[in-house]
Design a protein around this motif. Sequence first.
Motif, PDB file in Angstrom:
ATOM      1  N   TRP A 162     -12.163 -12.384  -2.072  1.00 47.29           N
ATOM      2  CA  TRP A 162     -10.808 -12.518  -2.623  1.00 47.29           C
ATOM      3  C   TRP A 162      -9.730 -11.989  -1.688  1.00 47.29           C
ATOM      4  O   TRP A 162      -8.539 -12.200  -1.896  1.00 47.29           O
ATOM      5  N   MET A 163     -10.111 -11.276  -0.644  1.00 43.48           N
ATOM      6  CA  MET A 163      -9.127 -10.470   0.071  1.00 43.48           C
ATOM      7  C   MET A 163      -8.061 -11.259   0.818  1.00 43.48           C
ATOM      8  O   MET A 163      -6.928 -10.787   0.927  1.00 43.48           O
TER       9      MET A 163
ATOM     10  N   LEU B 269     -10.566  -1.191  -7.401  1.00 45.16           N
ATOM     11  CA  LEU B 269      -9.411  -0.680  -6.656  1.00 45.16           C
ATOM     12  C   LEU B 269      -9.859  -0.078  -5.333  1.00 45.16           C
ATOM     13  O   LEU B 269      -9.237  -0.317  -4.288  1.00 45.16           O
ATOM     14  N   LYS B 270     -10.923   0.680  -5.361  1.00 45.94           N
ATOM     15  CA  LYS B 270     -11.398   1.307  -4.110  1.00 45.94           C
ATOM     16  C   LYS B 270     -11.873   0.261  -3.116  1.00 45.94           C
ATOM     17  O   LYS B 270     -11.644   0.403  -1.904  1.00 45.94           O
ATOM     18  N   LEU B 271     -12.520  -0.805  -3.593  1.00 48.05           N
ATOM     19  CA  LEU B 271     -12.900  -1.886  -2.686  1.00 48.05           C
ATOM     20  C   LEU B 271     -11.674  -2.481  -2.005  1.00 48.05           C
ATOM     21  O   LEU B 271     -11.673  -2.720  -0.797  1.00 48.05           O
ATOM     22  N   MET B 272     -10.617  -2.734  -2.788  1.00 49.39           N
ATOM     23  CA  MET B 272      -9.394  -3.289  -2.213  1.00 49.39           C
ATOM     24  C   MET B 272      -8.777  -2.316  -1.217  1.00 49.39           C
ATOM     25  O   MET B 272      -8.334  -2.718  -0.125  1.00 49.39           O
ATOM     26  N   MET B 273      -8.738  -1.037  -1.570  1.00 48.63           N
ATOM     27  CA  MET B 273      -8.182  -0.035  -0.662  1.00 48.63           C
ATOM     28  C   MET B 273      -8.914  -0.026   0.670  1.00 48.63           C
ATOM     29  O   MET B 273      -8.290  -0.030   1.741  1.00 48.63           O
ATOM     30  N   ASP B 274     -10.245  -0.002   0.611  1.00 45.00           N
ATOM     31  CA  ASP B 274     -11.026   0.034   1.852  1.00 45.00           C
ATOM     32  C   ASP B 274     -10.768  -1.189   2.717  1.00 45.00           C
ATOM     33  O   ASP B 274     -10.674  -1.093   3.948  1.00 45.00           O
ATOM     34  N   ARG B 275     -10.666  -2.344   2.080  1.00 46.67           N
ATOM     35  CA  ARG B 275     -10.441  -3.588   2.838  1.00 46.67           C
ATOM     36  C   ARG B 275      -9.008  -3.701   3.351  1.00 46.67           C
ATOM     37  O   ARG B 275      -8.725  -4.550   4.203  1.00 46.67           O
ATOM     38  N   LEU B 276      -8.109  -2.854   2.856  1.00 46.22           N
ATOM     39  CA  LEU B 276      -6.741  -2.824   3.381  1.00 46.22           C
ATOM     40  C   LEU B 276      -6.607  -1.912   4.595  1.00 46.22           C
ATOM     41  O   LEU B 276      -5.513  -1.752   5.131  1.00 46.22           O
ATOM     42  N   VAL B 277      -7.719  -1.341   5.057  1.00 45.81           N
ATOM     43  CA  VAL B 277      -7.654  -0.503   6.244  1.00 45.81           C
ATOM     44  C   VAL B 277      -7.153  -1.306   7.443  1.00 45.81           C
ATOM     45  O   VAL B 277      -6.499  -0.770   8.342  1.00 45.81           O
TER      46      VAL B 277
ATOM     47  N   MET C  47      -0.033   4.626   4.931  1.00 46.08           N
ATOM     48  CA  MET C  47       0.176   3.262   5.432  1.00 46.08           C
ATOM     49  C   MET C  47       1.645   2.968   5.733  1.00 46.08           C
ATOM     50  O   MET C  47       1.973   1.889   6.211  1.00 46.08           O
ATOM     51  N   GLY C  48       2.515   3.926   5.443  1.00 45.94           N
ATOM     52  CA  GLY C  48       3.926   3.742   5.778  1.00 45.94           C
ATOM     53  C   GLY C  48       4.761   3.150   4.665  1.00 45.94           C
ATOM     54  O   GLY C  48       5.908   2.776   4.896  1.00 45.94           O
ATOM     55  N   LEU C  49       4.197   3.075   3.437  1.00 55.84           N
ATOM     56  CA  LEU C  49       5.012   2.640   2.314  1.00 55.84           C
ATOM     57  C   LEU C  49       5.905   3.799   1.867  1.00 55.84           C
ATOM     58  O   LEU C  49       5.650   4.967   2.190  1.00 55.84           O
ATOM     59  N   ILE C  50       6.954   3.497   1.121  1.00 53.89           N
ATOM     60  CA  ILE C  50       7.959   4.489   0.747  1.00 53.89           C
ATOM     61  C   ILE C  50       7.940   4.658  -0.768  1.00 53.89           C
ATOM     62  O   ILE C  50       8.112   3.674  -1.506  1.00 53.89           O
ATOM     63  N   ASP C  51       7.754   5.884  -1.229  1.00 56.47           N
ATOM     64  CA  ASP C  51       7.723   6.094  -2.681  1.00 56.47           C
ATOM     65  C   ASP C  51       9.121   5.919  -3.262  1.00 56.47           C
ATOM     66  O   ASP C  51      10.128   6.175  -2.607  1.00 56.47           O
ATOM     67  N   ALA C  52       9.152   5.492  -4.516  1.00 55.83           N
ATOM     68  CA  ALA C  52      10.420   5.222  -5.187  1.00 55.83           C
ATOM     69  C   ALA C  52      10.918   6.417  -5.984  1.00 55.83           C
ATOM     70  O   ALA C  52      11.683   6.272  -6.934  1.00 55.83           O
ATOM     71  N   GLY C  53      10.480   7.612  -5.626  1.00 58.01           N
ATOM     72  CA  GLY C  53      10.948   8.816  -6.285  1.00 58.01           C
ATOM     73  C   GLY C  53       9.952   9.360  -7.291  1.00 58.01           C
ATOM     74  O   GLY C  53       8.925   8.751  -7.595  1.00 58.01           O
ATOM     75  N   ALA C  54      10.287  10.525  -7.847  1.00 56.97           N
ATOM     76  CA  ALA C  54       9.367  11.224  -8.738  1.00 56.97           C
ATOM     77  C   ALA C  54       9.016  10.413  -9.974  1.00 56.97           C
ATOM     78  O   ALA C  54       7.880  10.445 -10.445  1.00 56.97           O
ATOM     79  N   ALA C  55       9.971   9.654 -10.506  1.00 62.19           N
ATOM     80  CA  ALA C  55       9.704   8.876 -11.721  1.00 62.19           C
ATOM     81  C   ALA C  55       8.707   7.760 -11.475  1.00 62.19           C
ATOM     82  O   ALA C  55       8.105   7.242 -12.426  1.00 62.19           O
ATOM     83  N   ALA C  56       8.522   7.384 -10.212  1.00 60.46           N
ATOM     84  CA  ALA C  56       7.607   6.288  -9.874  1.00 60.46           C
ATOM     85  C   ALA C  56       6.202   6.768  -9.561  1.00 60.46           C
ATOM     86  O   ALA C  56       5.327   5.954  -9.264  1.00 60.46           O
ATOM     87  N   ARG C  57       5.969   8.080  -9.631  1.00 61.13           N
ATOM     88  CA  ARG C  57       4.639   8.638  -9.392  1.00 61.13           C
ATOM     89  C   ARG C  57       4.218   9.368 -10.665  1.00 61.13           C
ATOM     90  O   ARG C  57       4.451  10.565 -10.829  1.00 61.13           O
ATOM     91  N   LEU C  58       3.582   8.630 -11.553  1.00 60.95           N
ATOM     92  CA  LEU C  58       3.342   9.115 -12.908  1.00 60.95           C
ATOM     93  C   LEU C  58       1.856   9.265 -13.200  1.00 60.95           C
ATOM     94  O   LEU C  58       1.055   8.400 -12.835  1.00 60.95           O
ATOM     95  N   ASP C  59       1.475  10.368 -13.837  1.00 60.71           N
ATOM     96  CA  ASP C  59       0.125  10.490 -14.397  1.00 60.71           C
ATOM     97  C   ASP C  59       0.247  11.043 -15.812  1.00 60.71           C
ATOM     98  O   ASP C  59       0.979  12.001 -16.060  1.00 60.71           O
ATOM     99  N   ARG C  60      -0.477  10.418 -16.742  1.00 62.44           N
ATOM    100  CA  ARG C  60      -0.397  10.817 -18.145  1.00 62.44           C
ATOM    101  C   ARG C  60      -1.740  10.602 -18.845  1.00 62.44           C
ATOM    102  O   ARG C  60      -2.480   9.662 -18.526  1.00 62.44           O
ATOM    103  N   TYR C  61      -2.026  11.462 -19.812  1.00 61.84           N
ATOM    104  CA  TYR C  61      -3.154  11.244 -20.704  1.00 61.84           C
ATOM    105  C   TYR C  61      -2.698  10.431 -21.905  1.00 61.84           C
ATOM    106  O   TYR C  61      -1.596  10.638 -22.428  1.00 61.84           O
TER     107      TYR C  61
END
Length: 356
Positions: A185-186, A214-222, A286-300
């Motif tokens: 699929w890559m 997700l990890k398969l995709m990440m590895d293949r994006l190396v 990889m050089g991507l730019i985060d969109a700020g604190a609100a865009a990096r979310l973890d929740r239960y």
Amino acid sequence: MTTVRKGQFEGKIDRQEFHLRFQANYVQHEYDSVRDALAQVEEIAWKNYVDGRKPPATEKAGPGFADPDYDLSTEWKAAHDRLIEAERRQKDPATRSRVLLVCCAHRNDGTCPGEISKTFRLTEQLRETLESAGIEVDVLDLSRLVSDYDRHIHPCKACVSTAMPLCHWPCSCYPNYAERQTNDWMNEIYEKWVSAHGVILVTPVYWYEAPSGLKLMMDRLVCADGGNPDPTSTQGKDPEKAKALELQGWPYPKHLAGRVYGVFVHGDVAGIEGTRRALSDWLDWMGLIDAGAAARLDRYIGYFESYAESHEALDRDEAVQEEARNVARAVAKAVEALRAGTLPNYSAGLPQPRPK
């Protein structure tokens, strides 16, 4: 020159083992009437395996490559050309802003669980939020790996660990018809990433970590981080040539750098913070730019509640749904700033004392 180390590969399987593995795909009685035909197909497959016939068709690389007369896989060349066109469109200010939404859960109602995932529901909410902001959305649903017929993300073969130039952009390891490593699929996924101005990963935690798809995709994006866009420079997969090329001085081009990202990780017991940090670190690298604190979310969602009622837990948690929408809103604003040339990127242009 460094030494190419050998001695791990045990060699090709024998004819009997090949027969057993090939026929294991056709054990249903419905195939009984075509056993003779399958035997003929098996004999051809065996010959291709022994001969190591990786691509079914090749073409001359042509202008723009180190060796224009080198025979490149036609499938790789087509994927390469699509990425160049996708990059051109992505950089064209006349095109609409585009965000890639990646739904990373494996669960969907077309396979054993019999139910959609919370991740998919959240992805749809983010999609609606982005579209209401005038952004074109491309949804990549990784659950199709388990519900689509013969769809794969094959594992990374770690060419980069031998030498960075041996890792081609896009990946040239697949398809490998001799080994039946096909329907990868890559190439389609690479094009989605290149086409996007922003990327959002929406993922659950599976056993303290990112889901395997997700990890398969990440590895293949190396290959997007330092990969070689010219396989002719290494004559395909020649490790000695690749090592020499890297030792001469390799630029480690970041093919996806400058795009915006957001991450939303959810779980029910543990692992969300570590997974969110790992994904953010990977995208930063990889050089991507985060969109700020609100865009990096973890929740239960439904912390320590029953699995059976997990969707009801999401229904009740209106706050987490709104926080998820804020991930999309933050990325939408960052993409707008990116395309207007006003998005801060303080790392851009800084010297890299440890390029890799």
